[in-house]
Design a protein around this motif. Structure first.
Motif, PDB file in Angstrom:
ATOM      1  N   ASP A  18       0.833  -1.204   0.000  1.00 47.02           N
ATOM      2  CA  ASP A  18       0.000   0.000   0.000  1.00 47.02           C
ATOM      3  C   ASP A  18       0.871   1.258   0.000  1.00 47.02           C
ATOM      4  OD1 ASP A  18      -2.140  -1.670   0.066  1.00 47.02           O
ATOM      5  OD2 ASP A  18      -2.548  -1.407   2.201  1.00 47.02           O
ATOM      6  N   CYS A  19       0.426   2.244  -0.717  1.00 49.51           N
ATOM      7  CA  CYS A  19       1.135   3.517  -0.758  1.00 49.51           C
ATOM      8  C   CYS A  19       0.865   4.281   0.532  1.00 49.51           C
ATOM      9  CB  CYS A  19       0.693   4.344  -1.967  1.00 49.51           C
ATOM     10  SG  CYS A  19       1.522   5.948  -2.090  1.00 49.51           S
ATOM     11  N   SER A  20       1.909   4.751   1.186  1.00 53.93           N
ATOM     12  CA  SER A  20       1.749   5.485   2.443  1.00 53.93           C
ATOM     13  C   SER A  20       1.190   6.879   2.227  1.00 53.93           C
ATOM     14  CB  SER A  20       3.102   5.579   3.156  1.00 53.93           C
ATOM     15  OG  SER A  20       4.050   6.241   2.324  1.00 53.93           O
ATOM     16  N   HIS A  31       9.449   1.858  -3.922  1.00 52.63           N
ATOM     17  CA  HIS A  31       8.000   1.990  -4.053  1.00 52.63           C
ATOM     18  C   HIS A  31       7.696   3.162  -4.987  1.00 52.63           C
ATOM     19  CE1 HIS A  31       3.737   2.278  -3.049  1.00 52.63           C
ATOM     20  NE2 HIS A  31       3.932   3.565  -2.805  1.00 52.63           N
ATOM     21  N   SER A  32       7.118   2.863  -6.145  1.00 54.91           N
ATOM     22  CA  SER A  32       6.717   3.897  -7.111  1.00 54.91           C
ATOM     23  C   SER A  32       5.209   3.804  -7.301  1.00 54.91           C
ATOM     24  CB  SER A  32       7.436   3.694  -8.447  1.00 54.91           C
ATOM     25  OG  SER A  32       8.836   3.774  -8.289  1.00 54.91           O
ATOM     26  N   CYS A  33       4.504   4.823  -6.863  1.00 51.92           N
ATOM     27  CA  CYS A  33       3.044   4.805  -6.933  1.00 51.92           C
ATOM     28  C   CYS A  33       2.577   5.440  -8.246  1.00 51.92           C
ATOM     29  CB  CYS A  33       2.453   5.553  -5.747  1.00 51.92           C
ATOM     30  SG  CYS A  33       0.648   5.561  -5.724  1.00 51.92           S
ATOM     31  N   PRO A  34       1.833   4.723  -9.090  1.00 53.45           N
ATOM     32  CA  PRO A  34       1.335   5.314 -10.338  1.00 53.45           C
ATOM     33  C   PRO A  34       0.202   6.302 -10.107  1.00 53.45           C
ATOM     34  CG  PRO A  34       0.481   3.096 -10.075  1.00 53.45           C
ATOM     35  CD  PRO A  34       1.434   3.309  -8.949  1.00 53.45           C
ATOM     36  N   ASN A  35      -0.387   6.288  -8.904  1.00 54.60           N
ATOM     37  CA  ASN A  35      -1.534   7.154  -8.619  1.00 54.60           C
ATOM     38  C   ASN A  35      -1.087   8.557  -8.197  1.00 54.60           C
ATOM     39  OD1 ASN A  35      -4.330   7.733  -8.231  1.00 54.60           O
ATOM     40  ND2 ASN A  35      -4.067   7.396  -6.036  1.00 54.60           N
TER      41      ASN A  35
END
Length: 427
Positions: free
Chosen positions: A344-346, A361-365
């Motif tokens: 999960d993205c923090s 961690h690379s979040c696309p959102n």
């Protein structure tokens, strides 16, 4: 209860042999108690106590052991049985349930934690009788039928002070590779005044970094077992050369080699424990709230590629000391479910699937890009603060909107045990 340890010295070979005989007798009584429970449905703790009396009448060597020590051995058997019942109530498995319902023969050797017979016990425990401490607390005399006699006590000043001032509930003799030790159990609880700083920390446990917090501070584990492997292999080869198949007993040279190997393992164990104590003490002393992930280590070591490294890291021992110092200083130490903390993205909560080899961690959102372990530490901290009921700014670098001095006593914080095997942040 406080436990202090002291080494027993200046004993003769006959005295140490008598100690070993007492340990074997305690093991015999414990195993007999487990067997009686297996063969008799509805056995309770009082029945195991009565078995101790019958064994003393039937076997002369069992009668030599102090009656309180025989009861302590029965209590060890009952502790294993009670633990088994507790696991069954939590749903440890269908076969375990059958065992509780009166079919113990179904699951005698199951992996669900059925009580097993001990083969290599290393301790015998006395209650308030069977031993006597000298007035200066520098020697102890064991007075049961094994005629162990008087042994000198070597310990630090803190243990000496407790021996003079605190009431001793039990005395346990422990055999280790480098000698025999006496453990004194005192009827007291350790409590100290903690220093509150307002700091909080969320800890992600791992192998690349032993711990990493939400501020990207990392601790590297020294890998004590890996560094001692060369010595262990050499000592193991020497031991195997001394072993003679079919020989009973083995030669004195074999036992000397066995003790040398045991001392190396003991040193690694002590190094690991010392590391865990010092790290846990520093973390709890410098933070008011400590949140860590409650890993299912028994499931994780099934990965044979990482089992040795996971076992060497000693995460469970480290978290136990975190809880211990949290209780001493009345600080909040919370264990949370580690499921999806690395996925999960923090920042926005979007779930990003990643393999163990992916360390970023690379979040696309929300387009954030941070270290995988730092992201997990932020999620772990957020979960812990939710348990404590503290508002927290989700933005990275945010701070809780409360003071943590005495916000929650560890006794009031229930660990959130993991029921998922999908967590990979620890690796």
């Amino acid at each position: 209860m406080i436990v202090r340890e002291a080494k027993l010295k200046h004993g003769t070979a006959e005295q140490y042999s008598a100690i070993d005989e007492a340990i074997r007798t305690a093991q015999f009584i414990r195993n007999k108690a487990v067997r009686y429970w297996m063969d008799n449905q509805g056995t309770n703790k009082a029945d195991l106590y009565s078995i101790c009396k019958d064994l003393a009448k039937e076997f002369d060597f069992a009668k030599k052991l102090n009656s309180a020590a025989r009861q302590a051995s029965a209590e060890r058997a009952w502790a294993a049985i009670s633990s088994f019942y507790a696991r069954c109530k939590k749903g440890a498995g269908k076969k375990a349930e059958n065992a509780v319902l009166g079919f113990p023969q179904v699951e005698r050797f199951s992996k669900t934690g059925f009580p097993k017979f001990k083969k290599h016990c290393r301790s015998v425990e006395y209650k308030v009788s069977g031993w006597k401490l000298s007035d200066d607390c520098k020697s102890i005399t064991f007075t049961d039928g094994f005629e162990i006699g008087t042994l000198s006590i070597f310990c630090n000043n803190e243990t000496q002070e407790d021996l003079h001032t605190l009431k001793i509930n039990r005395v346990r003799i422990v055999r280790r590779a480098d000698g025999h030790y006496a453990q004194f159990c005192f009827d007291a609880d350790r409590k100290e005044q903690g220093k509150y700083s307002g700091n909080i920390v969320g800890l992600d446990l791992g192998l690349k970094f032993f711990t990493k917090d939400q501020n990207d501070n990392a601790v590297i584990y020294p890998q004590f077992l890996i560094h001692a492997e060369k010595q262990l292999k050499k000592a193991g080869r020497r031991l195997s050369k001394k072993f003679v198949k079919g020989a009973k007993p083995q030669s004195n040279n074999y036992h000397k080699a066995r003790k040398r190997l045991g001392k190396i393992h003991l040193k690694v164990s002590r190094q690991r424990k010392d590391w865990a104590i010092k790290q846990a003490r520093c973390v709890v002393a410098s933070n008011d709230v400590v949140v860590y992930e409650d890993l299912k280590i028994a499931n994780m070591v099934k990965n044979h590629n990482l089992a040795k490294s996971i076992s060497d890291a000693g995460w469970y021992q480290y978290t136990q000391w975190l809880d211990y110092y949290g209780k001493i200083w009345d600080k909040a130490v919370v264990a949370v479910n580690p499921a999806y903390t690395s996925q999960d993205c923090s920042n926005c909560g979007h779930r990003v699937k990643k393999s163990l080899s992916t360390r970023t961690h690379s979040c696309p959102n929300c387009k954030i890009e941070i270290c995988r372990d730092t992201n997990a530490a932020l999620n772990i901290l957020h979960k812990g603060l939710n348990i404590l009921g503290v508002n927290w700014n989700k933005q990275r670098g945010g701070s809780p909107e409360a003071s943590f001095a005495g916000v929650a006593s560890p006794a009031n914080v229930a660990p959130q045990h993991s029921t998922s095997g999908q967590e990979g942040s620890a690796l």
